[in-house]
Design an enzyme around this catalytic site. Structure first.
Site, PDB file in Angstrom:
ATOM      1  N   CYS A 297       0.841  -1.219   0.000  1.00  0.00           N
ATOM      2  CA  CYS A 297       0.000   0.000   0.000  1.00  0.00           C
ATOM      3  C   CYS A 297       0.863   1.250   0.000  1.00  0.00           C
ATOM      4  CB  CYS A 297      -0.923   0.015   1.219  1.00  0.00           C
ATOM      5  SG  CYS A 297      -1.978  -1.427   1.343  1.00  0.00           S
TER       6      CYS A 297
HETATM    7  C1  BEZ Z   1       0.561  -4.612   1.820  1.00  0.00           C
HETATM    8  O1  BEZ Z   1       0.004  -3.577   1.502  1.00  0.00           O
HETATM    9  O2  BEZ Z   1       1.757  -4.698   1.782  1.00  0.00           O
HETATM   10  C2  BEZ Z   1      -0.231  -5.816   2.212  1.00  0.00           C
HETATM   11  C3  BEZ Z   1      -1.446  -5.665   2.867  1.00  0.00           C
HETATM   12  C4  BEZ Z   1      -2.133  -6.781   3.264  1.00  0.00           C
HETATM   13  C5  BEZ Z   1      -1.621  -8.048   2.973  1.00  0.00           C
HETATM   14  C6  BEZ Z   1      -0.422  -8.177   2.298  1.00  0.00           C
HETATM   15  C7  BEZ Z   1       0.283  -7.048   1.910  1.00  0.00           C
END
Ligand code: BEZ
Length: 211
Positions: free
Chosen positions: A45
């Site tokens: 994200c």
């Molecule tokens: C991320 O944004 O890195 C992420 C969020 C939830 C699960 C796996 C990765």
């Protein structure tokens, strides 16, 4: 029920990192992108919001307003935005909705319980100036989206909204486009003075009309 292409994008009021926002007022007559991510302080994200901020000028050039969303709170968003700015070397200028009560996530069906009961998936909606949904995509938490592809879709949508053309696979702005099937070839020749290349009666190309 989930939102489909051509449906009206629901309006809402939300708390965001830049203050309270009414969605339709925020959009005005612009195009819009509303996208969710699973959670603040997560690596994928962080890169997604960084890329979006990096492309802010490209979105503005296309008259597109961006609005992000997660179910984390405002204080969390504000601290995380500093991290994004620091690590991705950007300035996040677009608002991030703090959808703690999941009101917007519910309206846009951004929680897919078989993926996660609590977090929003990576949903993205492109909304036209008529407030209709023009494109949706849903990615899993583990796969970051390609925001250059989102820009490419906007280029296609904005072009095809104004000309009787469609864009072929992997098209990018400036390349030849397809004459839509509803136009007869003899009419296409007058409609597209730059020329019509007839490969098959149903497969006809013309240079991009607005270039
Ligand atoms: C991320 O944004 O890195 C992420 C969020 C939830 C699960 C796996 C990765």
């Amino acid at each position: 029920m989930s939102l489909r292409l051509g449906d009206i994008a629901p309006d809402f009021n939300a708390k965001t990192s830049i203050g309270d926002v009414n969605f339709y007022t925020y959009l005005g007559d612009s195009w819009g992108i509303l996208f969710s991510h699973p959670a603040d302080f997560t690596p994928v994200c962080t890169t997604e919001l960084g890329k979006t901020a990096e492309l802010q000028d490209a979105f503005e050039k296309r008259n597109v307003k961006v609005l992000a969303l997660s179910v984390d709170g405002l204080e969390s968003h504000k601290i995380w935005i500093n991290d994004i700015n620091e690590t991705q070397h950007v300035h996040v200028g677009f608002p991030i909705i703090a959808d703690e009560d999941k009101q917007v996530a519910g309206l846009y069906d951004m929680i897919h319980p078989n993926a996660s009961e609590t977090f929003t998936v990576r949903s993205l909606f492109i909304i036209g100036p008529d407030k209709k949904i023009k494109m949706t995509l849903t990615y899993p938490a583990s796969t970051g989206r390609n925001f250059v592809e989102v820009l490419r879709v906007i280029d296609s949508l904005q072009l095809t909204a104004n000309y009787s053309v469609a864009t072929p696979a992997n098209w990018v702005d400036g390349e030849k486009v397809i004459v839509v099937p509803s136009i007869k070839t003899e009419d296409a020749i007058t409609k597209f003075p730059k020329g019509v290349e007839v490969v098959k009666p149903y497969l006809r190309y013309t240079p991009q009309p607005n270039k």
